[in-house]
Design an enzyme around this catalytic site. Sequence first.
Site, short mmCIF file in Angstrom:
data_model
loop_
_atom_site.label_atom_id
_atom_site.label_comp_id
_atom_site.label_asym_id
_atom_site.label_seq_id
_atom_site.Cartn_x
_atom_site.Cartn_y
_atom_site.Cartn_z
N SER A 113 -68.76 1.43 -4.65
CA SER A 113 -68.64 -0.15 -4.31
C SER A 113 -68.19 -0.49 -3.21
CB SER A 113 -68.16 -0.75 -5.71
OG SER A 113 -68.27 -2.05 -5.48
N ASP A 256 -70.94 -6.08 -0.76
CA ASP A 256 -70.06 -4.94 -0.69
C ASP A 256 -70.89 -3.78 -0.59
OD1 ASP A 256 -71.20 -5.47 -3.22
OD2 ASP A 256 -69.38 -4.24 -4.27
#
Length: 466
Positions: A113, A256
Site C-alpha cells: 500500500s 497511494d
Amino acid sequence: MHNTILNQYCSWLSPMSNRILFGTNGIRGIVNEELTPEFVTEVGIAVGTYFNAGNILIGCDSRTSSILFTRSAVSGLASAGCNIYEVGYAPTPAIQFAVKHFKMDGAVIITASHNPPEYNGIKVVAGDGVEIPREEEVKIEETFFKKKFSRRKWNELGKAVSFPGILDVYKEAIKKHIDSEAIREKNFKVVIDPANSVGALVTPYLLRELGCSVITINAQLDGNFPGRLPEPKPKTLGGLAKTVRATGADLGIAHDGDADRCFFVDELGNICLGDKTGTIIIDYILQRFPNSVVVTPISSSRMLEDIVKRRGSELLWTEVGSTMVSKRMKEVNSVIGMEDNGGIFYAPHQPVRDGALASALMLEVLANSNRTLSQMIDQLPKYFIIKERIDCPNERKQKVLEKLLKQTENYRRITVDGVKVFFEDGSVLMRPSGTEAIYRVYVEAKDEERAREIANWGISLVEENL
Ligand code: MG
C-alpha cells in the site's frame, strides 16, 4: 469493552512476533528481511489451507518484489489445492471488486500500500470483496505457526491460469454509479499522480472516458518510486500541486501505492486534507440517500459529524482501520464511509476503500455543485486543530487507557479505540498509537484559545496516568 481493550492491546504488538502475522491492513515487512520468498510461500500454503482448495484471484502493485512474491504465493496456494487466477498488476479495489463479480472464494493481493519501496505485504480478501476480519486472520496465523498445512497430493494440486480483463470490468462498474453526463458537460482538466503504481492503470483511463482532459505525472509503473513515495500526504504531493497550478487544472488526484486511497488538490494548487474532501463527498451522497448511517474511524474530524447531523443522518464512529469501517458498514447497512487518510467507501459500488471511484465521485460533486473545490472547502465548518504526541512505553498503554476510561466516565464520549471526549465547542481524542510508543492527543475546537484549553486538559490527563 473488555474485547475492545484486548484488541487494542493486540494491535500494538509488532506483527510477525508473538504469533501475529497480520497488522491493521494485512501482512507487511521489509523485502528479504521479514518478507522472503519462502515466508510468502508458507503464508500462501496457510491461506490456501484456509480457503480449502477454493478459487483464488491474485494480483499485485508495482513494487520491485511484487511479481516475485506473487509467484511464491501462487506456489503455496496451489500446493494447498487452490486454483489461482492471476490478474497481474491491478489496484487493490479492482481485485476486491473482481472477487465478488466473478464469484471467487477469495483473493490474495501482494502490496504494501503506502509503505516505502523496501516494503511489501500480503492482503487476504474474502469472497465478498472485503479483507478478512481479525477472527479469520487468527485461523491463518494458527495454521502458519503450527504448520498445520493442508498440502495436497500430486493429483490434487491447484492450477494457475492468467486472468486478464478485470480492469475493464471494474472501470465499467464504477461508471454505473456515476453521473457521467454531468461530468462530461464540464470538460474538466484533471492532473493525476498515481505514484508510479497501479492507480495508473485505471484512473487516467476512467476519467478520459468521462470526458476529462487528463494530464498524468508519475504514471509509469516503477517499484523504485522515482517520482514520489507512495504515501499521499502534503509532503509528497508538491509535484502534483505545482502541475495543477501550471496547467490551470480543475483538480489534482493522488493515489497511494495500491490506489485504494485518494488525495485531492484544489484548483488553486492547495493540497486538501482527507477529512475535508471526504466530508464534501459524504455531504453530496447524503442528499441522494437521506436518513443514512455514515461510518468513520474515531480519528476523523468532528466537522463530519456537523455535516452528517445537518443532513439528518447518523454518524457511527469505529476503531481505526479500513477493515473496521467496511465491517461496520455491512453490519448497519451503511451507504457511505470515509477515513481521514483519503479512504472513501461507497457501498452501492463496494463497501471498501476505492481510489478510482472516489476520483469519479469528486468530479460528479464538482459538476453538480457548480463550485470549485476550494470554494466548497471554504464553506465547511471550521475547527482549529492541535495534534500532540506523548511518549508512553507500550507496556504502559493499557494501564493509561483504563485510567482514562475511568476519569472520563461522566463526559459525552466514545471509547471504541482510545477515548474521544466531546464538548459543546470541541473534542479531544486520546489514543495509544498502534505503531509507536506514544499516545496521540488530537484536539479540535472552534477557536485557538479553546483548542489549547482542551489540549492542556487532555495532555495532563494522559501524563498524570503515565
Ligand atoms: Mg492502500
